[in-house]
Design an enzyme around this catalytic site. Sequence first.
Site, PDB file in Angstrom:
ATOM      1  N   HIS A   1       0.941  -1.338   0.008  1.00  0.00           N
ATOM      2  CA  HIS A   1      -0.053  -0.151   0.035  1.00  0.00           C
ATOM      3  C   HIS A   1       0.838   1.355  -0.042  1.00  0.00           C
ATOM      4  CE1 HIS A   1      -3.622  -2.190   0.280  1.00  0.00           C
ATOM      5  NE2 HIS A   1      -3.440  -2.793   1.612  1.00  0.00           N
TER       6      HIS A   1
ATOM      7  N   ASP B   1      -2.889 -10.428  -2.935  1.00  0.00           N
ATOM      8  CA  ASP B   1      -3.475  -9.968  -1.725  1.00  0.00           C
ATOM      9  C   ASP B   1      -4.993  -9.747  -1.919  1.00  0.00           C
ATOM     10  OD1 ASP B   1      -2.290  -8.889   1.297  1.00  0.00           O
ATOM     11  OD2 ASP B   1      -4.028  -7.698   0.550  1.00  0.00           O
TER      12      ASP B   1
ATOM     13  N   ASP C   1      -4.740 -13.054   2.732  1.00  0.00           N
ATOM     14  CA  ASP C   1      -5.980 -12.539   3.485  1.00  0.00           C
ATOM     15  C   ASP C   1      -7.198 -12.669   2.897  1.00  0.00           C
ATOM     16  OD1 ASP C   1      -5.176 -10.628   1.744  1.00  0.00           O
ATOM     17  OD2 ASP C   1      -4.921  -9.012   3.144  1.00  0.00           O
TER      18      ASP C   1
END
Length: 436
Positions: A112, A151, A240
């Site tokens: 990020h 992800d 995740d």
Amino acid sequence: MLKALNKTGLVFFPAFDWAIDPTHPEREERLLYTQDQVTEEGIFDINGIIEYKPDLVTYQDIQRAHFCVPDEKTITTQSHLISAGGAKAIADAVLNKEVKNGFALVRPPGHHSMRISHGGRGFCHINIEAIMVEYIRSQFGIKKIAIIDTDCHHGDGTNDIFWHDPDILFISLHQDGRTMYPGSGFPEELGGPNAKGSNLNIPLPPGTSTEGYLYVIRNCVLPAIEEFKPDLIVNSAGQDNHYTDPLTNMNFSAQGYAKLTSLLKPDIAVLEGGYSIEGALPYVNLGIILALAGLDYSGVIEPDFNLERLKQSVSITDKIKKTTDLVNSYWRQKKELRQKAGTPGDIAVRHREIFYDTDNIFERQKEKVRICRDCGGCFEIDSNAQPGHHILAVHIPINACKACIEAGYKFFDQADKSKFNKVFLQDRTKNNYEIK
């Protein structure tokens, strides 16, 4: 003795001294359970699986990928330097042909973190994959790299860093941004005017299962990679999207991750997110390691795995197919989209607002990029952070043509220093970084 078909390197770095707070999902236990599982399964006893110690990246390594504001020391800890250094160590092992492939199981994560970093957002301060990729390009002279981000959250930082780079194919598979942080990553986000189609974003509906993920890999990701013909494939291997993850709403499994890895055949995998510390991570990471090594992973199954419960609905399958078709249509049109993006020599302008949820910073950006048919184009970013600093960042890409090198230095030389706290220059053609 069991022998790996593919010689595989592993780096572990749990970062014992870094956590947002002791009970935060992003804490050292994320990797401790995996280390225990890997040891108990005798992975390090397998001939051909080699453990490496993480390196330590330098501030110069970071400066190839980032403008850190006010500087690298302020926004990083030693754990960040070692986490990025773990990816760098695996890159060295793979590119020096000590191993066939490698997996950096490290934290803190990084995907990020954008080209300009004023601090932490999405648990990330610096982008460990981007730092590694720019190190590889400078150290080993590799030109074309594909980065596949699996992800569950959109890899908006990596997306941003390579937004203008036609030599990097960035593909992100993630839960639909309308339902989850960071709220971006839609199919229309295709890259800058000189690199349209080099960024492919594939949002998936909540409830997507292994079936859906593998459909996208087979019908969108692999065909794009085959056409792009990268010299290296990197997997931002966030976990995740597992069905037990507390922060997401997907139904992916350890077997699914292993199959994805077998299909993708990454040269380097780097851990990103994944917060089901006991229910997912030990199984998923074990499956990925076995798949990288070319070993049987059919026995890696979570104790509560239930295939019937994890099946995706017909409506979800239909949405995934429609999204895949849309992304494929953009990929086929990439040349035409670049031609329509502007006239060579013109300046394209983009305005953005970015929120740093970890450090509660609000940033406004005004970006100007030179339209170019010969390279990714030089650009400048006027970045104003509240609280924080007002800076101007000038980037000359590693593949820059003569005209863009000259234009980039013109951006830098003509910048009005009185308007900014600092003016930065990142000249990747010379591996040069200046501040005035």
